[in-house]
Design an enzyme around this catalytic site. Structure first.
Site, PDB file in Angstrom:
ATOM      1  N   HIS A 233      -9.605   0.955   4.582  1.00 15.23           N
ATOM      2  CA  HIS A 233      -8.364   1.201   5.329  1.00 15.23           C
ATOM      3  C   HIS A 233      -8.677   2.170   6.468  1.00 15.23           C
ATOM      4  O   HIS A 233      -9.484   3.092   6.305  1.00 15.23           O
ATOM      5  CB  HIS A 233      -7.303   1.784   4.384  1.00 15.23           C
TER       6      HIS A 233
ATOM      7  N   GLU B 283      -5.809  -5.080  10.279  1.00 11.11           N
ATOM      8  CA  GLU B 283      -4.767  -4.096  10.531  1.00 11.11           C
ATOM      9  C   GLU B 283      -5.087  -3.334  11.818  1.00 11.11           C
ATOM     10  O   GLU B 283      -5.883  -2.385  11.797  1.00 11.11           O
ATOM     11  CB  GLU B 283      -4.696  -3.097   9.384  1.00 11.11           C
TER      12      GLU B 283
ATOM     13  N   GLY C 294       2.076   2.018  10.660  1.00 15.78           N
ATOM     14  CA  GLY C 294       3.026   3.125  10.512  1.00 15.78           C
ATOM     15  C   GLY C 294       3.687   3.541  11.810  1.00 15.78           C
ATOM     16  O   GLY C 294       4.325   4.594  11.873  1.00 15.78           O
TER      17      GLY C 294
ATOM     18  N   SER D  46       3.090  -2.390  10.384  1.00 16.83           N
ATOM     19  CA  SER D  46       4.535  -2.429  10.634  1.00 16.83           C
ATOM     20  C   SER D  46       5.160  -3.790  10.355  1.00 16.83           C
ATOM     21  O   SER D  46       6.061  -4.229  11.062  1.00 16.83           O
ATOM     22  CB  SER D  46       4.843  -1.958  12.065  1.00 16.83           C
TER      23      SER D  46
ATOM     24  N   GLU E 190      -7.147   4.608   7.606  1.00 17.05           N
ATOM     25  CA  GLU E 190      -6.923   6.027   7.287  1.00 17.05           C
ATOM     26  C   GLU E 190      -8.113   6.606   6.529  1.00 17.05           C
ATOM     27  O   GLU E 190      -8.453   7.782   6.687  1.00 17.05           O
ATOM     28  CB  GLU E 190      -5.610   6.170   6.486  1.00 17.05           C
TER      29      GLU E 190
ATOM     30  N   ASN F 201       0.870  -1.176   0.000  1.00  7.53           N
ATOM     31  CA  ASN F 201       0.000   0.000   0.000  1.00  7.53           C
ATOM     32  C   ASN F 201       0.907   1.226   0.000  1.00  7.53           C
ATOM     33  O   ASN F 201       1.477   1.569   1.031  1.00  7.53           O
ATOM     34  CB  ASN F 201      -0.898  -0.018   1.243  1.00  7.53           C
TER      35      ASN F 201
ATOM     36  N   LYS G 170       0.150   4.224  -0.302  1.00  6.59           N
ATOM     37  CA  LYS G 170      -0.513   5.412   0.255  1.00  6.59           C
ATOM     38  C   LYS G 170      -0.257   6.619  -0.667  1.00  6.59           C
ATOM     39  O   LYS G 170      -0.148   6.438  -1.877  1.00  6.59           O
ATOM     40  CB  LYS G 170      -0.056   5.672   1.681  1.00  6.59           C
TER      41      LYS G 170
HETATM   42  C1  PEP Z   1      -0.955   0.017   5.946  1.00  2.00           C
HETATM   43  O1  PEP Z   1      -1.082   1.211   5.818  1.00  2.00           O
HETATM   44  O2  PEP Z   1      -1.794  -0.743   5.418  1.00  2.00           O
HETATM   45  C2  PEP Z   1       0.175  -0.499   6.709  1.00  2.00           C
HETATM   46  C3  PEP Z   1       0.158  -1.727   7.117  1.00  2.00           C
HETATM   47  O3  PEP Z   1       1.211   0.376   6.945  1.00  2.00           O
HETATM   48  P1  PEP Z   1       2.621   0.039   7.631  1.00  2.00           P
HETATM   49  O4  PEP Z   1       3.102  -1.253   7.064  1.00  2.00           O
HETATM   50  O5  PEP Z   1       3.512   1.181   7.275  1.00  2.00           O
HETATM   51  O6  PEP Z   1       2.381  -0.070   9.105  1.00  2.00           O
END
Ligand code: PEP
Length: 251
Positions: free
Chosen positions: A96, A168, A174, A214, A98, A9, A11
């Site tokens: 997601h 998630e 992040g 992460s 976000e 992703n 973003k």
């Molecule tokens: C995400 O935004 O779907 C995600 C898992 O981000 P990160 O791996 O940076 O934590």
């Protein structure tokens, strides 16, 4: 049988030129290699057509990160599921955290998006997951169950069979804080149990469920070795071929 999937992703990162260079480099690194998982990259809208044309989509699948909750018409600035499909994208990341948090995406909105994505032949990668206060109150299972019950559990069995779920936990996205292997496995097993209760054991066994938050080259091998973790949704670590490839190779 369910598939192993590693999905990136990006973003809101990478100019068109940078994104094309990243996708091309990834494609070159993977083409001809023996892979134990499907690989997908979730790019910004403007990259989709160029990236889909630049890669072998049998090796690197292309995903959008969102789609409109309306089919077409006077919705300035929106991008429909049909438009996404016309770029060569095959997947769309929906729900997601976000998008839920910063753009007010409710279950009702997500139901429309999932429905339109499926109607246009896209595979939704449907995200769910709890915030830290929910986890601290040990209410994560009920929270995720509600997210699923309000959205993808309303689908017909035929449609549900076409989606991918990504768990998630928001506190791990992040932040550099990964859910422990036990926490991730426990939640994914719980989600699989819910799917079995709703759609039957076969559906549960055949649904790909990913962990996101992460995930990196270091923790991926242990996470992916868990019986219910079928891969990862990868944010930061999908922005460099070396990091992303190391996660893909964790299978
Ligand atoms: C995400 O935004 O779907 C995600 C898992 O981000 P990160 O791996 O940076 O934590």
């Amino acid at each position: 049988m369910r598939k192993n999937i590693v999905a990136g992703n990006w973003k809101m990162n990478k100019t068109l030129q940078e994104g094309l260079a990243l996708a091309t480099e990834l494609n070159a690194a993977l083409e001809g290699a023996t892979l134990k998982c499907d690989v997908v990259i979730g790019t910004p809208f403007i990259h989709l057509a160029a990236v889909a044309a630049a890669v072998n989509t049998k090796v690197v699948g292309v995903a959008a990160q969102n789609c409109a909750d309306k089919a077409s018409g006077a919705y300035t600035g929106e991008v429909s599921a049909a438009m996404l499909k016309s770029t060569g994208a095959e997947y769309v990341i929906l729900g997601h955290s976000e998008r839920r948090e910063y753009y007010g995406e409710t279950s009702a909105i997500l139901n429309s998006k999932v429905e339109l994505a499926l109607a246009n032949g896209l595979t939704p990668i449907y995200c769910c997951g709890e915030a830290l206060d929910v986890r601290n109150a040990n209410e994560q299972n009920a929270y995720v169950q509600k997210q699923l019950e309000e959205t993808v559990f309303n689908l017909s069995a035929d449609d549900f069979a076409k989606i991918v779920i990504a768990y998630e936990p928001i506190w791990a996205i992040g932040t550099g804080v990964t859910a422990s292997t036990e926490q991730a496995q426990e939640m994914l097993a719980f989600i699989r149990t819910l799917i079995a209760e709703k759609f039957g054991k076969d559906m549960a066994e055949n649904t790909s469920i990913l962990y996101g938050g992460s995930c990196n080259a270091k923790n991926a091998p242990e996470l992916f070795a868990q019986p219910d973790i079928d891969g990862g949704l990868i944010g930061g670590a999908s922005l460099k071929v070396e990091d992303f490839k190391a996660i893909i190779d964790a299978f």
